[in-house]
Design an enzyme around this catalytic site. Structure first.
Site, PDB file in Angstrom:
ATOM      1  N   CYS A 156      -5.053  31.222 -49.652  1.00  0.00           N
ATOM      2  CA  CYS A 156      -4.881  29.796 -49.926  1.00  0.00           C
ATOM      3  C   CYS A 156      -6.083  29.046 -49.369  1.00  0.00           C
ATOM      4  CB  CYS A 156      -3.587  29.277 -49.350  1.00  0.00           C
ATOM      5  SG  CYS A 156      -3.418  29.576 -47.602  1.00  0.00           S
ATOM      6  N   CYS A 196       1.215  41.050 -46.455  1.00  0.00           N
ATOM      7  CA  CYS A 196       1.444  39.917 -45.548  1.00  0.00           C
ATOM      8  C   CYS A 196       2.529  39.070 -46.198  1.00  0.00           C
ATOM      9  CB  CYS A 196       0.165  39.120 -45.353  1.00  0.00           C
ATOM     10  SG  CYS A 196      -1.204  40.151 -44.848  1.00  0.00           S
ATOM     11  N   ALA A 227       5.511  37.468 -45.028  1.00  0.00           N
ATOM     12  CA  ALA A 227       6.297  36.359 -44.495  1.00  0.00           C
ATOM     13  C   ALA A 227       5.855  35.062 -45.143  1.00  0.00           C
ATOM     14  CB  ALA A 227       6.120  36.275 -42.983  1.00  0.00           C
ATOM     15  N   PRO A 228       6.800  34.193 -45.471  1.00  0.00           N
ATOM     16  CA  PRO A 228       8.255  34.297 -45.285  1.00  0.00           C
ATOM     17  C   PRO A 228       8.989  34.911 -46.456  1.00  0.00           C
ATOM     18  CG  PRO A 228       7.667  32.102 -45.964  1.00  0.00           C
ATOM     19  CD  PRO A 228       6.409  32.900 -46.006  1.00  0.00           C
ATOM     20  N   ASP A 238       0.810  45.926 -38.269  1.00  0.00           N
ATOM     21  CA  ASP A 238      -0.466  45.292 -38.563  1.00  0.00           C
ATOM     22  C   ASP A 238      -0.914  45.874 -39.900  1.00  0.00           C
ATOM     23  OD1 ASP A 238      -3.032  44.457 -38.808  1.00  0.00           O
ATOM     24  OD2 ASP A 238      -3.553  44.778 -36.705  1.00  0.00           O
ATOM     25  N   GLY A 242       8.423  34.661 -49.822  1.00  0.00           N
ATOM     26  CA  GLY A 242       8.490  33.972 -51.114  1.00  0.00           C
ATOM     27  C   GLY A 242       7.933  34.821 -52.235  1.00  0.00           C
ATOM     28  N   ASP A 255       4.889  42.367 -42.479  1.00  0.00           N
ATOM     29  CA  ASP A 255       4.171  41.265 -41.847  1.00  0.00           C
ATOM     30  C   ASP A 255       3.870  41.623 -40.410  1.00  0.00           C
ATOM     31  OD1 ASP A 255       3.558  38.265 -42.741  1.00  0.00           O
ATOM     32  OD2 ASP A 255       3.844  38.353 -40.571  1.00  0.00           O
TER      33      ASP A 255
END
Lengths: 855, 180
Positions: A546, A421, A423-424, A472, A426, A445
């Site tokens: 997160c 996953c 994006a974006p 996916d 980093g 992503d």
């Protein structure tokens, strides 16, 4: 130009005014030096009084001696009354501390009388009269209080007594050779003056006390000691009392009206603070009529109102944190984390970048010792996201917490790495930077629009070894496998980044969380599937979110631990708090303490969770059923990724399912509570399965070895097995046959079968189905059969339902115990020998079924 | 990901030669493996063979980008170099322009380089040569075409355009969506 940043960590920027700037305290002079000049001239009123009294006392010396004895008795009485638990230690402590015989004044009853008015005087002088509650206490108490106050008063700066003179007085009396009350009296008065002074003088006094002591009778000494002790105790008690009073004043549980009428936010904030203090020391501070529940409820409400969370989320947070920490967390979640940037080591070095940015008027510092690429930006005169350096790809805006999963992943050069996953981009670009643009990086992503950000960032940062794709994540194992490392920064509720996105506070509910962790589980399994255990350098998966909710973190990892051949390894991050091993009713695998949690209030970065898994086998073990599955089932939407069971499970869906729906999902399922509605199905499933398990088992699940066979619940097998059954076409006819037989069994039995009975049978079936082929198994089978026969026979003979029940309960218990024992063995053997196809099992189940049908 | 047609390959290399001259060779013959140009939806990607093989496992519909995008062929079949190619062009470009820090922002907003903003220019730059534009601290910030040769620049009017803007790194922000 910005100020010099602290790039060199050895250099310390001074924060305070420096050592030299510290102000020197006022010099302390010995009392004698100051006093001699001034105070000799005028005696205060009180001093005069006392002098007069002293003179008087000298005359009454003999009387006092007698009185002394009386006083001792009194004291002894008082002591018994008030401080029965006096200990010797206290006395010692007092001696050490230099507490002196202040209280000699009330050695005699007469003295008491003398003293009292004086005390009141002093009280009124200083205005420090004790609370009224003290008044109820007996006279001696009051005296003690006032003694303390005397001291205070003395401290307050009335240094009228001439010290030299008093000392002289001492000495005089000493010289008199009369160890007498007068002395002690003098001593005491002098003490009152001295108290205001430095400790030296106290010591002096001690000396004088000692002198006195030498002269006194042992019994007198003892008396003095006792009094000291008593006084200290009293003082402490008073302090405590006052402290308590003060604290109790802090918070009184609000009345109904107060609760209903919302007050200002400040009031609520105050109330939150108060409740937290109360809850921290609940035993002492609680309102007797209120339970802890009421307090927490009120706190819950207040927190919701003050920080504008929805009740659900707040409740969960309250479950995660203790109250004190919770408030800290909430506070920290209100404040944005410092802006951090990550140096792109592909294009520049941190030192150069920092210099360039400082030249642009940016005030920054390294983020910490743990990162070599991070910089914290305190302030900036230019938009930090639009400087030429930014556009040239020298850095990227990235939260400090986002470095962590990549650091945990520890990519190596020339590896093939997947960011599921991305994006974006980093973290993915961070990976590429660590790999120095070698190897291959897949940045995936699910959101097509967001992949554009990945592309933009990659090009800007000069990442050239990347393939950006849009799948996916759950489908990714079908696309390409065999990665050396996989980073899964799963989509989550974002409860760790509330500061960034405050909408989390109000929008999340149970369903969102459920949706999230279901997705996360599937993604994690997919990520594990993508990883190659045989990689020479890697075989690692890093899972991060997160979010700080254990549902999305530990639980997900725990789930994966059960489903795949992975183990947790240390993340390599030397800070952060350990992951939960237990949370509410969940008991996670002990290795979960190797995971790391990061909180905004403790680490000053976004709330984060990082777990590093090592895959040790590419084999996908058969799923094991447990409480996780029950939830999963309840949700209905979850299907095991990559497992064949998925479709079949849905086929099963029209059939009543054995385990309860998600209503009681939080509760761990107990075996015995299974509803019987689905038993027919389960039975068939089990019976069918007995033959099919071995065929489909590719390799033993290592973890299963450790688990006792009890944990292998029949339900798990039902799902998986039934699926497998359907899959294997060859056995179909046989299966049908069996199904028929079983159905018959059920029909014939259904009349007399009670719930317990059926449970037993299910149990039985379960056991047989769980057991896998090996030599010992056969032996078990033989033993099992007669047992079953016994039960069924009993069922047949006794028509009365109740009786049947009883007997069968008993029988079932026995049987269960037996089974458990056997199954433990079997389960262990299963682990080792599951590969063998089980052929001989078929007819046995068949027979068994027939036997039942006879009944 | 398909191989470029001969025509398109020629156009691509013509364009690249404008900026990096004979160094184009270095893009193809690399010590660290073979690299190639591939086309996807008119975009041209520069990618190593090794990575290409991996990229081919991804279905075209799901593949967003692989390697580095150099530019795209327009509807009129001309090749347009994108700013994303700067990674490879900047180190190989023989002719460069340095702009003063005061003119940096101007250029990053898409303006041409004018004489007053010109800090430095490579000696002997011919007219209409493709150049990489740097800041005074040697950060490449885009590329363009000089409108005057080096000698002409010396005598140019302060407001005269020295280099025409073609691409700048400001596009990463201005046109992220259309970048690739």
């Amino acid at each position: 130009m910005g100020r010099k940043a602290k790039f060199d960590e050895t250099k310390k920027v001074k924060k305070g005014p420096g050592r030299k700037a510290r102000k020197q305290g006022e010099p302390v002079f010995k009392k004698g030096l100051i006093d001699d000049n001034k105070e000799e001239r005028h005696l205060s009123h009180r001093q005069k009084q006392r002098a007069a009294r002293r003179a008087k006392k000298k005359k009454e010396l003999l009387e006092k001696r007698k009185a002394l004895k009386e006083a001792k008795k009194n004291v002894a009485k008082q002591q018994e009354k008030e401080i029965p638990d006096d200990s010797e230690e206290n006395a010692d402590v007092e001696n050490v501390k230099g507490f002196t015989d202040d209280n000699k004044e009330w050695l005699t009853p007469k003295q008491k009388g003398n003293k009292k008015p004086k005390e009141y005087e002093t009280d009124s002088d200083t205005g420090e009269e004790d609370d009224s509650d003290d008044e109820q206490e007996n006279a001696s108490d009051e005296e003690q209080d006032s003694d303390a106050e005397d001291k205070v008063q003395a401290k307050s700066g009335k240094e009228q007594y001439k010290v030299g003179k008093l000392d002289d007085l001492f000495e005089d009396s000493d010289e008199d050779g009369g160890e007498n009350e007068q002395q002690s009296e003098d001593d005491e008065t002098s003490k009152m003056t001295y108290d205001s002074d430095s400790s030296e003088q106290n010591e002096d006094e001690n000396y004088s006390d000692d002198d006195d002591d030498d002269d006194k009778l042992p019994i007198e000494k003892a008396n003095i000691k006792l009094k000291k002790k008593k006084k200290l105790d009293q003082k402490l008690a008073d302090e405590e009392l006052q402290l308590n009073i003060a604290k109790q004043d802090v918070f009184a549980f609000p009345s109904e009206e107060e609760l209903q009428n919302p007050t200002s936010l400040q009031d609520i904030h105050q109330r939150i603070k108060d409740i937290v203090t109360v809850l921290n020391d609940f035993r002492k501070l609680k309102d007797e009529s209120r339970s802890r529940c009421e307090y927490t409820e009120l706190l819950h409400k207040d927190l919701c109102m003050y920080y504008s969370y929805n009740e659900f989320l707040m409740e969960i947070l309250m479950q995660i944190f203790p109250v004190q920490e919770l408030v800290e967390f909430l506070e920290a979640s209100e404040v944005a984390r410092p802006l951090t940037i990550r140096t792109n080591s592909l294009k520049t070095r941190r030192r150069d970048l920092a210099q360039a940015l400082i030249n642009r008027g940016v005030n920054l510092d390294p983020v910490g010792k743990w990162s070599k690429v991070g910089l914290v930006v305190y302030s900036s005169t230019v938009p930090i996201g639009a400087t030429p350096e930014y556009l040239a790809g020298h850095y990227i805006l990235q939260g400090a917490s986002s470095y962590l999963p990549v650091m945990a992943l520890a990519p190596q050069e020339n590896e093939r790495i997947l960011d599921m996953c991305a994006a974006p981009g980093g973290k993915a670009s961070h990976i590429a930077a660590i790999m120095k643009n070698t190897g291959a990086l897949f940045a995936n992503d699910a959101n097509k629009d967001r992949t554009k950000a990945i592309v933009g960032n990659f090009h800007r940062l000069g990442v050239v070894n990347a393939i950006v794709c849009n799948y996916d994540g759950r489908e990714f194992p079908e696309v390409i496998k065999g990665f050396d490392r996989v980073l899964l920064d799963a989509p989550c509720t974002g409860t760790g980044v509330i500061a960034k996105d405050p909408s989390v506070k109000t929008t999340k509910d149970q369903k969102d969380i459920q949706r999230c962790f279901n997705l996360q589980r599937q993604l994690l399994l997919a990520a594990i599937d993508c990883c190659n255990a045989k990689s020479s350098t890697g075989g690692y998966i890093v899972y991060s979110t997160c979010s700080i909710l254990p549902e999305e973190n530990e639980w997900v990892v725990n789930y994966a631990l059960k489903r795949r051949n992975v183990k947790l390894v240390p993340t390599g991050l030397d800070f952060g708090t350990e992951g939960f091993m237990k949370y509410r009713h969940h008991r996670f695998h002990p290795s979960l303490k190797l995971t790391r949690r990061f909180y905004p209030h403790t680490h000053n970065m976004d709330g984060f969770f990082v777990a590093k898994l090592k895959k040790f086998s590419n084999v996908i073990p058969e799923p094991v059923k447990d409480e996780d599955d029950e939830e999963e089932k309840g949700d209905g939407e979850l299907n095991l990724n990559g497992d064949v069971t998925t479709d079949l499970q849905s086929k099963l869906s029209n059939v009543p399912v054995k385990r309860p729906a998600e209503t009681n999902k939080v509760e761990p399922q107990s075996k015995k509570n299974k509803p019987n509605s689905g038993e027919n199905v389960n039975k068939t499933a089990n019976k069918n399965s007995t033959e099919n398990i071995p065929k489909n088992k590719k390799k033993p699940n290592k973890k299963n070895k450790n688990k006792s066979a009890e944990t292998l619940q029949s339900s798990e097998n039902v799902k998986q097995i039934e699926a497998e059954t359907n899959k294997s076409q060859g056995d179909k006819t046989l299966q049908e046959e069996q199904a028929v037989v079983v159905e018959n069994t059920v029909k014939t039995k259904i009349v007399q079968e009670s719930k317990k009975d059926s449970n037993t049978l299910i149990k039985f079936n379960k056991d047989t189905s769980n057991s896998s082929p090996n030599k010992k198994k056969n032996r078990n089978k033989k033993k099992n059969k007669p047992a079953a026969a016994v039960i069924t026979a009993k069922v047949a003979t006794i028509s009365d339902e109740k009786l049947t029940d009883k007997i069968q309960i008993a029988a079932s218990k026995k049987l269960k115990n037996k089974m458990k024992k056997k199954q433990k063995k079997v389960g262990q053997l299963n682990g080792k020998k599951a590969n063998k196809p089980k052929v001989d099992d078929k007819p046995k189940t068949f027979k068994k079924n027939k036997m039942k049908s006879k009944n | 990901m398909k191989v470029l047609s001969e025509d398109r390959t020629r156009k691509l290399f013509e364009k690249l030669t404008k900026y990096i001259g004979v160094n184009v060779k270095l893009l193809i013959d690399r010590p660290d493996g073979t690299y190639c140009f591939r086309e996807k939806k008119d975009r041209v990607y520069y990618i190593s063979e090794r990575l290409l093989q991996l990229a081919q496992t991804v279905k075209p519909d799901h593949l967003v980008s692989a390697g580095t995008c150099f530019g795209k062929f327009t509807k009129t079949n001309k090749f347009r170099l994108h700013i994303t190619a700067l990674t490879y062009i900047a180190p190989y470009a023989p002719f460069k322009i340095w702009v003063k820090s005061s003119a940096e922002q101007q250029f990053l907003y898409g303006h041409h380089v004018i004489k007053s903003g010109l800090g430095r220019i490579t000696e002997n730059t011919p007219k209409y040569q493709g150049v990489v534009i740097n800041t005074m601290s040697d950060i490449p910030i885009g590329f363009g075409v000089v409108s005057r040769s080096t000698t002409e620049c010396r005598h140019a009017d302060p407001l005269a355009t020295i280099a025409f803007h073609q691409a700048d790194i400001g596009e990463y922000i201005r046109s992220e969506d259309t970048l690739v």
